[in-house]
Design a protein around this motif. Structure first.
Motif, PDB file in Angstrom:
ATOM      1  N   LEU A 168       0.813  -1.229   0.000  1.00 23.45           N
ATOM      2  CA  LEU A 168       0.000   0.000   0.000  1.00 23.45           C
ATOM      3  C   LEU A 168       0.841   1.271   0.000  1.00 23.45           C
ATOM      4  CD1 LEU A 168      -2.823  -1.136   2.460  1.00 23.45           C
ATOM      5  CD2 LEU A 168      -2.821  -1.175  -0.047  1.00 23.45           C
ATOM      6  N   PRO A 169       1.768   1.458   0.953  1.00 22.93           N
ATOM      7  CA  PRO A 169       2.579   2.688   0.897  1.00 22.93           C
ATOM      8  C   PRO A 169       3.495   2.719  -0.321  1.00 22.93           C
ATOM      9  CG  PRO A 169       3.359   1.233   2.632  1.00 22.93           C
ATOM     10  CD  PRO A 169       2.068   0.676   2.164  1.00 22.93           C
TER      11      PRO A 169
ATOM     12  N   VAL B  10       1.439   3.993  -3.194  1.00 23.63           N
ATOM     13  CA  VAL B  10       1.226   5.449  -3.084  1.00 23.63           C
ATOM     14  C   VAL B  10       2.454   6.195  -3.604  1.00 23.63           C
ATOM     15  CG1 VAL B  10       0.924   7.360  -1.478  1.00 23.63           C
ATOM     16  CG2 VAL B  10      -0.402   5.260  -1.176  1.00 23.63           C
TER      17      VAL B  10
ATOM     18  N   ARG C 238       2.876   8.685  -7.160  1.00 23.14           N
ATOM     19  CA  ARG C 238       3.411  10.046  -7.164  1.00 23.14           C
ATOM     20  C   ARG C 238       4.495  10.220  -8.226  1.00 23.14           C
ATOM     21  NH1 ARG C 238       4.060  11.309  -0.679  1.00 23.14           N
ATOM     22  NH2 ARG C 238       1.801  11.367  -0.185  1.00 23.14           N
TER      23      ARG C 238
END
Length: 224
Positions: A212-213, A216, A220
């Motif tokens: 998940l991180p 993310v 970006r």
């Protein structure tokens, strides 16, 4: 010194070479070792069911370290110790899974013999050995171990992969996923091994949460 043997052959539990469950002379196998002493009916029933379960495991071809094989071995040692206590005689336990002979000498008491339900052999179809000797699940210890392993895997994955994903974007995330996927087969083999299974599922959870991180950061885009 004569020694009484507890074993299982062909789906039958043997005490002193006598197969349990026969109606003719239930104490014929150990009468010479402990004259006038009978095994408790409950213990005889458990030994009979253990012999059947041992045969199911043998027919399934389970490895000695498989969960069901380990349970058969451990329960057999406990039952052999109970035989030694009941008859007041030295016992040799012959493990039906590994063939190893375990000497039990001067056994005075069995401090912990789990009263576990033993499976009945199915009359039709193949017997399921996954239910052999059900035991209480160690949720407290297991979940603690899973949480510790999961946190360690999560932290390690983030420390190693975040800089790469930040610099390469989705390419870095793909590289991380390929590396993690290479570890899955080795972990999957231990998913049913006692205690190790908790570490395995904890590792899987840590890997999943780490995505998940990293996703993310990849969305970006590359830094700079």
């Amino acid at each position: 010194m004569t020694v009484l043997e507890v074993a299982a052959v062909g789906g039958r539990a043997l005490v002193g070479g006598h197969p349990l469950g026969d109606d003719d002379g239930a104490d014929a196998g150990w009468g010479a070792y402990a004259p006038g002493t009978d095994l408790p009916a409950e213990l005889v029933e458990l030994l009979v069911e253990w012999g059947r379960a041992a045969d199911d495991v043998a027919r399934s071809g389970a490895a000695p370290r498989a969960t069901d094989a380990v349970r058969v071995s451990r329960t057999g040692r406990h039952l052999a110790a109970r035989v030694s206590v009941a008859l007041g005689h030295s016992v040799d336990y012959c493990d039906p899974v590994t063939g190893v002979r375990v000497p039990l000498r001067a056994v005075r008491a069995v401090t912990r013999v789990p009263e576990v339900p033993l499976p009945r052999r199915r009359r039709r179809g193949r017997a399921r050995v996954s239910t052999v000797f059900d035991e209480p699940t160690p949720w407290g210890t297991g979940l603690t171990l899973a949480a510790l392993v999961g946190g360690l895997v999560l932290l390690t994955n983030l420390i190693l992969a975040l800089p790469m994903v930040a610099g390469l974007g989705f390419v870095g995330l793909l590289i991380d996923l390929v590396v993690v996927a290479g570890l899955v087969p080795a972990l999957w083999l231990n998913r049913r091994v006692p205690m190790w299974r908790w570490a395995v599922w904890g590792a899987f959870a840590g890997m999943g949460v780490a995505v998940l991180p990293l996703l993310v950061v990849a969305v970006r885009g590359p830094a700079g």
